[in-house]
Design a protein around this motif. Structure first.
Motif, mmCIF file in Angstrom:
data_model
loop_
_atom_site.group_PDB
_atom_site.id
_atom_site.type_symbol
_atom_site.label_atom_id
_atom_site.label_comp_id
_atom_site.label_asym_id
_atom_site.label_seq_id
_atom_site.Cartn_x
_atom_site.Cartn_y
_atom_site.Cartn_z
ATOM 1 N N SER A 116 0.832 -1.193 0.000
ATOM 2 C CA SER A 116 0.000 0.000 0.000
ATOM 3 C C SER A 116 0.874 1.253 0.000
ATOM 4 O O SER A 116 1.810 1.369 0.787
ATOM 5 N N LEU B 204 0.059 3.993 1.098
ATOM 6 C CA LEU B 204 -0.111 4.657 2.388
ATOM 7 C C LEU B 204 0.906 4.143 3.409
ATOM 8 O O LEU B 204 1.413 4.909 4.232
ATOM 9 N N ARG B 205 1.219 2.845 3.346
ATOM 10 C CA ARG B 205 2.242 2.306 4.249
ATOM 11 C C ARG B 205 3.617 2.856 3.920
ATOM 12 O O ARG B 205 4.416 3.139 4.815
ATOM 13 N N ALA C 149 3.858 6.467 5.061
ATOM 14 C CA ALA C 149 3.913 6.623 6.514
ATOM 15 C C ALA C 149 5.315 6.423 7.079
ATOM 16 O O ALA C 149 5.561 6.719 8.251
ATOM 17 N N TRP D 177 8.114 10.735 4.532
ATOM 18 C CA TRP D 177 7.500 12.023 4.866
ATOM 19 C C TRP D 177 8.529 13.043 5.344
ATOM 20 O O TRP D 177 8.352 14.254 5.138
#
Length: 476
Positions: free
Chosen positions: A235, A237-238, A241, A246
């Motif tokens: 993912s 998103l993983r 994160a 970031w």
């Protein structure tokens, strides 16, 4: 392609070619660098399209009666859809051959110049810059994806720097040429020139462009041929994160804000703020890119050598980036306190140069934590997020210039803000960047991606050179 069998690599950990290089291997290396330099030219066109607004800003404002805020708005609207398509482009490139994606982008860059040529009003400029931003949104990530498909992970720093140096060549070579064209034929001639150059590049790429053996498409095709289910996905998103991702976004947010301001406002700063003539301002526009290209190539060459000798990616890519970003921030932050114009120019030149040198290092660091099958989408999201600073920075600079007692005060205030943000970004990156740690976390999610990333490179190398490969870890 006929494959010649050859010996295994002498040093798998460095990801280098075998000592007794096969003819196929030599030919692949030559093709890899040919593609790299051609993609570098595309990046040059990409940044020349951005820089052209800064070159025509003063004659454009005089011809159409525009304020500094209007010029800043033209610079900012470029990034509205730029960010959106930057997000989408990477996911498309995960599924479509990168060679076709780059071709379509180059053709669109030429076509969207047409409204300016047909109408030539402020509204036409707004429409054209929005459409151009949409077409160029995926470029920064996908040009790197295109060349990463030709090199294993630990050898990607220098190719990425070569491609990224196209942004410097745009200002070293094309900006002076466009300045002279504008002086001789008017501001519309600059857009006509860029339209023609983009179309010529697309014609050449159609003939010679191709995907590399390390590309996502190559891995997918081999998986289908072998009737195996090796193309797994993690993912996004993983991945996003992870602190390296970031933290890198926040650091590069500051860098790209500076890039957007320089592309839109630097010739105007030299002319209005420091008193140089219009032609000299256009020629001085190239100076920051000289230091930028030098720093990118030298820094990436050195960090590739460090990586090959076993230095961690945190040190060779991350901490080098932190130091460069601090130096960039200090140079920009002290500009309001200098009185000599040549010192201000020197600070901008130095700050910009060391700042943009961090971009290829972070492209490599983020590609390191990503599974090879998702490099395009991972870099696409990464680049789109930090390039969002381009939406605000040019407009804010124009606002500050209009609101300040003198144009010089407005420009120097903008540079000081960018410098402070860069220093803050460096601190954040120092606390977060650790690619080895974050790749191990991805490996826990995707067992086909080992903690140091060597297994995928080993398999791709073997497939390209007719060798069998075990899924061994580096150094094990």
């Amino acid at each position: 392609m006929t494959v010649a069998n050859g010996p295994h690599r002498a040093d798998n950990s460095a990801g280098t070619m075998p000592e007794a290089m096969t003819p196929v291997g030599a030919r692949t290396a030559r093709t890899a660098w040919s593609i790299t330099f051609l993609v570098m030219i595309l990046q040059t066109v990409n940044f020349a399209d951005k820089a052209v607004l800064g070159i025509v800003a003063r004659p454009l404002s005089e011809d159409l009666g525009l304020s500094n805020a209007d010029i800043g708005l033209l610079g900012s609207v470029f990034y509205v859809l730029f960010v959106v398509t930057g997000l989408l482009g990477g996911f498309i490139a995960d599924r479509v051959k990168i060679v076709w994606v780059l071709l379509v982008m180059a053709l669109l860059w030429s076509l969207v110049q047409i409204p300016i040529l047909l109408v030539g009003t402020f509204g036409a400029l707004l429409v054209s810059r929005v459409l151009l931003g949409a077409a160029e949104g995926p470029a920064a990530s996908l040009v790197n994806v295109a060349v990463f498909g030709w090199f294993p992970k630990k050898e990607r720093g220098l190719p990425s720097a070569v491609v990224s140096s196209g942004s410097s060549l745009a200002k070293i070579l094309m900006a002076p040429a466009l300045t002279l064209i504008v002086a001789a034929y008017g501001w519309r001639a600059a857009f006509i020139t860029m339209m023609i150059i983009g179309a010529v590049w697309a014609a050449v790429w159609l003939v010679v462009g191709k995907d590399g053996p390390y590309s996502v498409n190559s891995a997918r095709e081999r998986a289908k041929t072998g009737d195996t289910d090796t193309v797994t996905r993690v993912s996004i998103l993983r991945i996003a994160a992870l602190p390296t991702f970031w933290g890198g976004v926040l650091g590069m947010f500051a860098v790209y804000g500076m890039v957007a301001v320089v592309l839109t406002w630097l010739p105007s700063y030299f002319e209005e703020g420091l008193g140089y003539t219009r032609i000299n301002s256009g020629l001085l526009f190239a100076l920051p890119s000289v230091t930028g290209m030098t720093a990118m190539l030298l820094g990436s060459f050195v960090t590739d050598r460090l990586a090959g000798r076993g230095t961690t990616v945190r040190v060779s890519r991350g901490l080098v980036t932190v130091v460069a970003l601090v130096l960039c921030g200090v140079c920009l932050a002290v500009i309001p306190f200098v009185t000599e114009s040549w010192i201000a120019v020197a600070l901008v030149v130095t700050g910009y140069g060391v700042g943009v040198a961090t971009l290829p290092l972070m492209f490599v660091a983020v590609s390191y934590i990503s599974p090879d099958r998702q490099v395009a989408s991972t870099l696409g999201v990464f680049v789109a997020l930090f390039q969002a600073s381009g939406i605000l920075a040019p407009w804010l600079t124009g606002y500050l210039v209009d609101a300040a007692p003198t144009p010089a005060d407005g420009y120097t205030s903008a540079f000081q803000i960018l410098g402070v943000v860069a220093i803050v970004g460096a601190v954040v990156m120092f606390l977060t960047i650790d690619p080895e740690r974050d790749r191990a976390r991805i490996a826990a999610i995707d067992p086909l991606t080992n903690a140091d990333g060597s297994a995928e490179d080993e398999e791709l190398y073997a497939a390209t050179h007719g060798e069998e490969s075990g899924r061994t870890r580096e150094g094990s």
